[in-house]
Design a protein around this motif. Structure first.
Motif, PDB file in Angstrom:
ATOM      1  N   MET A  43       0.824  -1.204   0.000  1.00 53.41           N
ATOM      2  CA  MET A  43       0.000   0.000   0.000  1.00 53.41           C
ATOM      3  C   MET A  43       0.868   1.269   0.000  1.00 53.41           C
ATOM      4  O   MET A  43       0.499   2.284  -0.603  1.00 53.41           O
ATOM      5  N   MET A  44       2.022   1.210   0.669  1.00 56.00           N
ATOM      6  CA  MET A  44       2.889   2.380   0.733  1.00 56.00           C
ATOM      7  C   MET A  44       3.632   2.635  -0.570  1.00 56.00           C
ATOM      8  O   MET A  44       4.118   3.746  -0.806  1.00 56.00           O
ATOM      9  N   SER A  45       3.728   1.642  -1.413  1.00 52.54           N
ATOM     10  CA  SER A  45       4.465   1.793  -2.672  1.00 52.54           C
ATOM     11  C   SER A  45       3.551   2.038  -3.866  1.00 52.54           C
ATOM     12  O   SER A  45       4.009   2.006  -5.015  1.00 52.54           O
ATOM     13  N   GLN A  46       2.274   2.267  -3.625  1.00 52.70           N
ATOM     14  CA  GLN A  46       1.344   2.523  -4.725  1.00 52.70           C
ATOM     15  C   GLN A  46       1.691   3.839  -5.435  1.00 52.70           C
ATOM     16  O   GLN A  46       2.164   4.793  -4.828  1.00 52.70           O
ATOM     17  N   ASN A  47       1.451   3.883  -6.723  1.00 46.79           N
ATOM     18  CA  ASN A  47       1.709   5.082  -7.523  1.00 46.79           C
ATOM     19  C   ASN A  47       0.453   5.429  -8.295  1.00 46.79           C
ATOM     20  O   ASN A  47       0.161   4.834  -9.331  1.00 46.79           O
ATOM     21  N   ALA A  48      -0.303   6.398  -7.780  1.00 44.31           N
ATOM     22  CA  ALA A  48      -1.561   6.790  -8.422  1.00 44.31           C
ATOM     23  C   ALA A  48      -1.333   7.462  -9.770  1.00 44.31           C
ATOM     24  O   ALA A  48      -2.277   7.633 -10.547  1.00 44.31           O
ATOM     25  N   SER A 195      -3.177   7.731  -2.303  1.00 47.15           N
ATOM     26  CA  SER A 195      -2.265   7.357  -1.215  1.00 47.15           C
ATOM     27  C   SER A 195      -1.181   6.438  -1.783  1.00 47.15           C
ATOM     28  O   SER A 195      -1.495   5.393  -2.356  1.00 47.15           O
ATOM     29  N   PRO A 196       0.092   6.844  -1.661  1.00 45.77           N
ATOM     30  CA  PRO A 196       0.559   8.106  -1.080  1.00 45.77           C
ATOM     31  C   PRO A 196       0.277   9.302  -1.990  1.00 45.77           C
ATOM     32  O   PRO A 196       0.002   9.124  -3.174  1.00 45.77           O
ATOM     33  N   LYS A 197       0.357  10.504  -1.402  1.00 42.14           N
ATOM     34  CA  LYS A 197       0.124  11.731  -2.159  1.00 42.14           C
ATOM     35  C   LYS A 197       1.383  12.047  -2.967  1.00 42.14           C
ATOM     36  O   LYS A 197       2.237  12.798  -2.531  1.00 42.14           O
TER      37      LYS A 197
END
Length: 440
Positions: A43-48, A195-197
């Motif tokens: 979840m912390m490595s997601q790239n929107a 997330s993350p922004k």
């Protein structure tokens, strides 16, 4: 045959409930612990903004202290720009879109309502912000171009803020008071909370997106400072007093992004930045060697260490713990399967091949994995819930398991159980049936 083997597996599990429960628990504990950590890392490595990775760039200019680089950045270049550099770059017509922005906050009120005043996190930005970062609108749109350079009291509301102030109705054209000043609502964005922004990793990359958005041209009229990080190296006199001296100082506090649609456009913009820095050098600024960086979103996440080394170490430790659980499961499965050796010997004597015996017991291992995976999901959710409680709301957006990670948990459990069952299944398939027939 697979259905028959599954039926035999479930019958075997019911026949040895304690041993079966221990095997399922070993897999479940390993999967639960590992998936808790792996889910956080995932979840912390997601790239929107992954779909714009080839056209979107964060801009860094090396305007820092000539005696030492910017220590807080791995490339020794400040993450943010000075106000004077940001406003200068905005005058370029090369990028398809460009955004200068920073974090701020207002006290929000509305006349003739019972709504209590509240402080709203705000993004002071240029109008391209919404198109560049794919922000969807529910009502209205962004402000006019002139608002980026001249004071215009317009505001775009988040969906949640619009519901709080106007009950979710179309509020375009309505007036809200920000710090006691009337602002006209020009738009309401739909649900949007990456997330993350990626667009602002300086100020808690996992916090909620802003509730208000106001034009960049309001700085001088309202004397707006940043509510985010501001770094500076030169406190000398620039000949200006008060707020204007702050704006023209060497403090970096503006985030800057550009959209460049092709390689030629990127090269043209790089030439523009080179010329700009050389011009500033002639005025006594940018005393370090000429340097700037255009970084796409995926690399921006790495540069800002959103997923730091500690998280990676925890990820490997979680995998190591799962392997320990697999080793325990191997011992338990071997004990269970060897207890069934006489039954396997009878099947072999009746004509069952070694491959059939191997497949039967490997499928039984897979069934243990499925049950362990389901239980592991529950343990992982329990662990994530505990992390959310300990973090007091700061990890709500990342300490959560989506469907992808749920399927991954079951898949990991099945893989772990199959690996654990390989040797025991091979061992039982190589038994000599004559030895056990004599005991029957």
């Amino acid at each position: 045959m697979i259905g028959y083997y599954i039926s035999l597996a479930m019958r075997s599990l019911r026949g040895t409930p304690i041993l079966s429960a221990l095997m399922i628990a070993a897999i479940a504990v390993g999967v639960g612990a590992s998936m808790t950590v792996l889910t956080l890392n995932y979840m912390m490595s997601q790239n929107a903004l992954a779909h714009k990775d080839d056209v979107l760039y964060a801009v860094q200019l090396d305007s820092w202290d000539p005696n030492e680089g910017f220590a807080r950045s791995n490339n020794e270049i400040p993450y943010q720009l000075t106000y004077q550099d940001a406003t200068a770059l905005l005058r370029s017509d090369i990028p398809t879109r460009q955004v200068a922005m920073h974090r701020f906050g207002f006290t929000v009120t509305r006349e003739n309502t019972d709504a209590r005043p509240f402080t709203a996190q705000t993004r002071v930005t240029t109008r391209d912000f919404f198109a560049l970062f794919d922000v969807p609108f529910l009502y209205g749109g962004t402000w006019e171009h002139k608002a980026d350079t001249s004071p215009t009291k317009s505001v775009v509301l988040s969906k949640r803020t619009n519901e709080k102030l106007f009950g979710g109705e179309n509020s375009v054209g309505s007036i809200v008071e920000l710090n006691g000043m009337p602002f006209t609502v020009v738009g309401v964005i739909d649900q949007w909370n990456p997330s993350p922004k990626v667009y602002d990793l300086n100020n808690d990359p996992f916090s909620d997106s802003e509730e208000l958005f106001v034009p960049f041209g309001l700085h001088r009229q309202l004397e707006i400072h940043s509510w985010g990080n501001t770094n500076g190296w030169n406190s000398g006199d620039n000949g200006l007093d008060g707020y204007e001296g702050f704006l023209q100082g060497e403090g970096v506090w503006i985030q800057y992004w550009v959209e460049l649609e092709n390689q030629q456009q990127k090269e043209n913009y790089e030439e523009f930045l080179t010329g700009y820095i050389r011009g500033q050098k002639e005025q006594g600024r940018f005393q370090r060697p000429l340097n700037f960086v255009l970084t796409p979103p995926s690399e921006w996440l790495v540069l800002n260490e959103v997923l730091d080394n500690d998280n990676r170490v925890l990820g490997w430790a979680a995998i190591a713990f799962l392997l320990v659980c697999v080793v325990n499961a191997v011992a338990l499965m071997l004990a269970k399967f060897l207890r069934k050796a006489p039954e396997a010997g009878v099947r072999r004597a009746l004509g069952a091949s070694r491959n059939a015996i191997f497949s039967q017991h490997l499928i039984e291992s897979g069934c243990i994995g499925v049950l362990g995976g389901i239980l592991g999901i529950g343990l992982s959710m329990l662990g994530l819930s505990g992390l959310r409680t300990l973090a007091m709301g700061q990890m709500d957006k990342v300490a959560t398991m989506d469907w992808v990670m749920m399927f991954a948990a079951v898949g990991l459990a099945i893989l772990a159980s199959l690996l654990a069952g390989l040797y025991p299944a091979w061992r039982i398939s190589r038994t000599n049936p004559s030895v056990y027939l004599k005991t029957q």
